[in-house]
Design a protein around this motif. Structure first.
Motif: not given
Length: 356
Positions: A249, A252-255, A275-277, A279
Motif C-alpha cells: 500500500r 490510502d483512499d482519499g489520502q 482514484n481510491g487506494a 497499491d
C-alpha cells in the motif's frame, strides 16, 4: 521479442520487453475489430440476432478461397452477428471479421476508419489499422502495450460480451466444429481469453488474461518461433506473475499524495489524490522501497473540478525494471480568481517560473 505483463486491477506493469516497439499484430488486432462490434451492440445500433450478408469480397479475401483462418461462410448467405462474433473469437475467422466490418461500416475501409477513430479515443496511441483481419498490410501496426491496453479495455467496458473469448468450441451450420485457437483456455490456470496471432514476419503471438480470486493478469507475448513456445512461455509468465508478487500500500483512499500549482485560481495549489487506494505490486521478497516522481504540465489553469485528472505518479521499485504510471486527480474544486489575482499569478510566472 516483445512482451508485457500487467496486473489489471492495480493497473501496474510487472514485466515488459520492447513493449513500445510497433509490430504487425496479426490476428491479435481482431480485438480492435471486436471492440467496435461490442460498442455498436451496447449502443443498440445492432443486435446479436441481426444478420449480415456474405459478400464476394469477404468470401474471397477471408473465406475458403483465401487459404487463411475462416469459418467458411457460404457466398451470399445471411449470418447472425452472434455467429460471426464466435467465428472471430473461437476460429479467428477472417471472413467473419470482414462480414462484420462490411455489415457495420458499409465497406471494409469505412469500418477501418471506425477502428482507427475508436482506437484513438481509448488511448491506443501507437496503433494503426489497415484492415479488420490482421492479414499482412503495410502500416498495420500495434505495440504490445497497446494490445494490453485494448485487452483491459474490453474486459472492463464490455463484460457482457467477454465470455465469447473463453468459449472452447463453436458449432457452425451443423457442419463445422471449431475449437478455440487459444491453447490456454483449455488449461487449468485461470485463462479466460483473449486472442492468438501469427504472421511469418512477426512470429507467433498471444494476448491472454487470467483471473485467480480478485487478481487478474493480462499478458501479451509476440515474436515466438512456434505454437509450443507461445503456449509454454505464456503459461510460465502468468504463473510467475501470480506466485511472485504481493501488494504494497502506497496511499490510502482519499489520502493527499502531493499538490500541483494552479494559475488563476482562488488557491495557488490543488491537492492530488488517487482514484481510491494506490497499491504497488512487488516481488514477494521485496523490501517495499520505491522511488517516484509526479509529472504534470503546469501551472494548472483554473477552474478545476474535483476528480479532474491533472497529473501522473511515476513509480519505480528497486526490484523491478518497469516504471508504473498512476493517474492523479484533483482532490477539490478550485474556482477562478478575480482579474487582479490572475495578473499577480502571471507576474509570478514571468519572474520566478512558479518556483515557489
Amino acid at each position: 521479442q516483445n512482451a508485457i505483463l500487467l496486473d489489471s486491477g492495480a493497473d501496474l506493469v510487472l514485466y515488459e520487453k520492447n513493449a513500445d516497439t510497433r509490430i504487425p499484430p496479426a490476428s491479435m488486432s481482431k480485438l480492435m475489430t471486436l471492440a467496435v462490434v461490442f460498442r455498436e451492440l451496447k449502443a443498440g445500433r445492432i443486435k446479436l440476432d441481426d444478420t449480415f450478408k456474405v459478400s464476394e469480397h469477404a468470401w474471397r479475401t477471408g473465406g475458403a478461397p483465401s487459404g487463411t483462418a475462416a469459418m467458411f461462410a457460404p457466398l451470399g448467405d445471411e449470418i447472425t452477428v452472434e455467429d460471426l462474433i464466435q467465428g472471430v473469437t473461437v476460429q479467428s475467422a477472417n471472413d467473419g471479421a470482414l462480414i462484420l466490418a462490411e455489415g457495420i461500416g458499409g465497406t471494409e475501409q469505412g469500418f477501418v476508419k471506425m477502428m482507427n477513430d475508436y482506437a484513438k479515443q481509448i488511448g491506443l496511441t501507437q496503433s494503426t489499422f489497415m484492415n479488420p483481419t490482421g492479414l499482412e498490410a503495410e502500416g498495420h501496426l500495434m505495440t504490445a502495450r497497446d494490445l494490453a491496453t485494448l485487452a483491459k479495455f474490453l474486459i472492463e467496458t464490455y463484460p457482457e460480451y467477454y465470455h465469447y473469448f473463453s468459449q472452447k468450441e463453436f458449432r457452425y451450420r451443423d457442419k463445422f466444429t471449431f475449437r478455440n485457437r487459444n491453447p490456454l483456455v483449455w488449461s487449468d490456470i485461470g485463462v479466460d481469453g483473449l486472442k492468438t496471432g501469427y504472421l511469418k514476419e512477426a512470429g507467433y503471438g498471444l494476448v491472454s488474461s487470467a483471473k485467480r480470486g480478485d487478481q487478474r493478469l493480462i499478458l501479451v507475448v509476440t515474436g515466438l518461433p512456434d505454437k509450443g513456445d507461445r503456449e509454454s512461455e505464456s503459461r510460465r509468465m502468468l504463473e510467475w506473475g501470480f506466485k511472485s508478487f504481493r501488494p504494497f500500500r502506497l496511499f490510502d483512499d482519499g489520502q493527499q499524495i502531493s499538490e500541483a500549482l494552479v494559475w488563476g485560481g482562488e488557491k495557488h495549489y490543488v491537492p492530488l489524490v488517487g482514484n481510491g487506494a494506490i497499491d504497488l505490486l512487488l516481488p514477494a521478497s521485496a523490501t517495499g522501497a520505491v522511488s517516484g516522481e509526479i509529472v504534470y504540465d503546469g501551472p494548472i489553469k483554473a477552474p478545476i473540478k474535483k476528480g479532474d485528472q491533472i497529473a501522473t505518479l511515476k513509480v519505480k521499485a528497486a526490484e523491478l525494471e518497469a516504471v508504473n504510471e498512476i493517474p492523479l486527480y484533483a482532490g477539490e474544486d478550485i474556482n477562478s480568481s478575480n482579474f487582479a489575482m490572475r495578473g499577480i499569478d502571471s507576474l509570478l510566472v514571468l519572474a520566478f517560473g512558479w518556483l515557489l
